[in-house]
Design an enzyme around this catalytic site. Sequence first.
Site, PDB file in Angstrom:
ATOM      1  N   HIS A 116       0.860  -1.193   0.000  1.00  0.00           N
ATOM      2  CA  HIS A 116       0.000   0.000   0.000  1.00  0.00           C
ATOM      3  C   HIS A 116       0.897   1.245   0.000  1.00  0.00           C
ATOM      4  O   HIS A 116       1.135   1.854   1.043  1.00  0.00           O
ATOM      5  CB  HIS A 116      -0.935  -0.011   1.217  1.00  0.00           C
ATOM      6  N   GLU A 160      -4.384   0.040  -5.203  1.00  0.00           N
ATOM      7  CA  GLU A 160      -4.452   1.157  -6.148  1.00  0.00           C
ATOM      8  C   GLU A 160      -3.209   1.331  -7.023  1.00  0.00           C
ATOM      9  O   GLU A 160      -2.441   2.287  -6.864  1.00  0.00           O
ATOM     10  CB  GLU A 160      -4.721   2.460  -5.392  1.00  0.00           C
ATOM     11  N   GLU A 374     -12.612   0.570  -0.410  1.00  0.00           N
ATOM     12  CA  GLU A 374     -12.508   1.928   0.147  1.00  0.00           C
ATOM     13  C   GLU A 374     -13.601   2.781  -0.446  1.00  0.00           C
ATOM     14  O   GLU A 374     -13.869   2.727  -1.654  1.00  0.00           O
ATOM     15  CB  GLU A 374     -11.178   2.614  -0.217  1.00  0.00           C
ATOM     16  N   TRP A 428      -1.721  10.887   2.880  1.00  0.00           N
ATOM     17  CA  TRP A 428      -0.428  11.027   2.187  1.00  0.00           C
ATOM     18  C   TRP A 428      -0.058  12.460   1.847  1.00  0.00           C
ATOM     19  O   TRP A 428       1.029  12.915   2.169  1.00  0.00           O
ATOM     20  CB  TRP A 428      -0.445  10.213   0.879  1.00  0.00           C
TER      21      TRP A 428
HETATM   22  C1  BGP Z   1      -6.807   6.092  -1.522  1.00  0.00           C
HETATM   23  C2  BGP Z   1      -5.744   5.403  -0.742  1.00  0.00           C
HETATM   24  C3  BGP Z   1      -5.798   5.599   0.723  1.00  0.00           C
HETATM   25  C4  BGP Z   1      -6.368   6.919   1.184  1.00  0.00           C
HETATM   26  C5  BGP Z   1      -7.547   7.389   0.357  1.00  0.00           C
HETATM   27  C6  BGP Z   1      -7.982   8.793   0.636  1.00  0.00           C
HETATM   28  O1  BGP Z   1      -6.258   6.499  -2.724  1.00  0.00           O
HETATM   29  O2  BGP Z   1      -5.731   4.022  -0.987  1.00  0.00           O
HETATM   30  O3  BGP Z   1      -4.541   5.295   1.208  1.00  0.00           O
HETATM   31  O4  BGP Z   1      -5.425   7.858   1.458  1.00  0.00           O
HETATM   32  O5  BGP Z   1      -7.313   7.266  -1.009  1.00  0.00           O
HETATM   33  O6  BGP Z   1      -7.176   9.690  -0.057  1.00  0.00           O
HETATM   34  P1  BGP Z   1      -6.662  11.016   0.557  1.00  0.00           P
HETATM   35  O7  BGP Z   1      -5.999  10.637   1.829  1.00  0.00           O
HETATM   36  O8  BGP Z   1      -5.730  11.589  -0.445  1.00  0.00           O
HETATM   37  O9  BGP Z   1      -7.853  11.877   0.753  1.00  0.00           O
END
Ligand code: BGP
Length: 467
Positions: A116, A160, A374, A428
């Site tokens: 991940h 992803e 998710e 992130w």
């Molecule tokens: C997806 C990821 C997650 C998470 C989520 C929300 O892309 O798998 O790790 O972060 O998105 O995104 P963000 O944190 O950018 O809002």
Amino acid sequence: ELRKLPEDFLMGGATAAYQVEGAIDKDGKGPVAWDTFLVEKGRYTAEPASDFYHQYSVDIELCKKFKIDSLRMSIAWSRIFPKGYGEVNQKGVEYYHKVFAECKKHGIKPFVTIHHFDTPKALFDEGDFLNRENIEHFVNYAKFCFDEFEEVYYWSTFNEIYPAATNQYLTGAFPPEIQFDLQKTITALHNMMYAHARAVNIFKEGNYDGEIGVVHSLEPKYPASDAPEDIHAAELDDALSVKFLMDATYLGYYSDHTMQCINEILAVNETSISIDESDFIEMEKAANRNDYLGINNYVSHWVKAYNDESQMFYNTTGEKGTQVYRIKGIGERIQRDDLPRTDWDWLIYPEGIYDLLVRIKEDYPNYQKIYITENGLGYKDHFDDGIILDDARIDYLRGYFNYISKAIDEGVNVKGYFIWSLMDVFSWVNGYNKRYGLFYVDFETQKRYPKESAYWYKFVSETKTII
Ligand code: BGP
């Protein structure tokens, strides 16, 4: 009339190692590119995040209390192999055994992602998934997990692949912050799909007890108008972000239509790719071996033709209206002012998941079954003396659940749903003010508080009724 979910519908909560664990250099964990990248940016770090490294028993108990059947989590590759391969870090191995034992104690099913967004730095610096040698290291790490963690039944190879590759080489939002490099983007996509196939084949040929799949981020694309050039732009964006990966996963090769679109995109960007034909042997073998497809979906996009130089502004601050996404030879993802969107400019269109699910059933009939791995609302939650009333999140979830239930009625085999995220986590590129959790985390004290949505989720899980 209230809609129902099937009796055996799994209700879960999702997390990812780097976003919840903290302890980024504890007990022998090796570094990842994010560690230094985030320090250089100077805005926030992933330490201690939600401190899951120490608080896991609290979170797993909350799952039990709120009728969350399953915990989606990932293993941090560099806790197991600090350099990505070679010597095993026993303390990392023990940590995950402890987490799985705690899950078992409370009857919570772990749903485990192997990768991940957190390639060990030693391998990342050697080109991450652009480097074919790293595919071997990934495959060995995956096999190590299958052998070691017999407690795990549900495995996902990657989280992803599309955002992993595009955020590194197209949008530049993730390290190494390269922008608009379609050659690197598509090469990384293919290499990760090949690595996925290799891991699936090892799992199936090794007769491990359990199920294996991949988690894709799939975002429906609609043309911004009836103009043929906009229809074509949506088709190109869809070919790169949906069809390329779905073909690789469920056909084991890229269809002619997909490759025509990909080659058109590459040509406009004055580049090309080369794919080793022999990769398709493993990929075709794996295509009918995926036990499930994991879908992450938050947004849908409306696409307009765009042929000028690429331009990108990624809204990471929650300042509404700042997002810009224009890729030369693919298209521009426009805002639709008639639709609601989050402060981070993510369009809210629950019907998109219905279109997507029905389409997968038609286009890839060998998909077997689907988990929504998710989905959720990133929101600036308001904390008022321990009370968090997050009606906006409940509305968002209700919309999605209703359309998922509608797709199930039309015969799409959706077996479960994981909210992103179980508790508030580190994001992130957005840090800590974009919250997704059912449980509010006070990042100072690490205390958890159930939000209104947690009670809503519990009710839905208990009654299988979407209120
Ligand atoms: C997806 C990821 C997650 C998470 C989520 C929300 O892309 O798998 O790790 O972060 O998105 O995104 P963000 O944190 O950018 O809002």
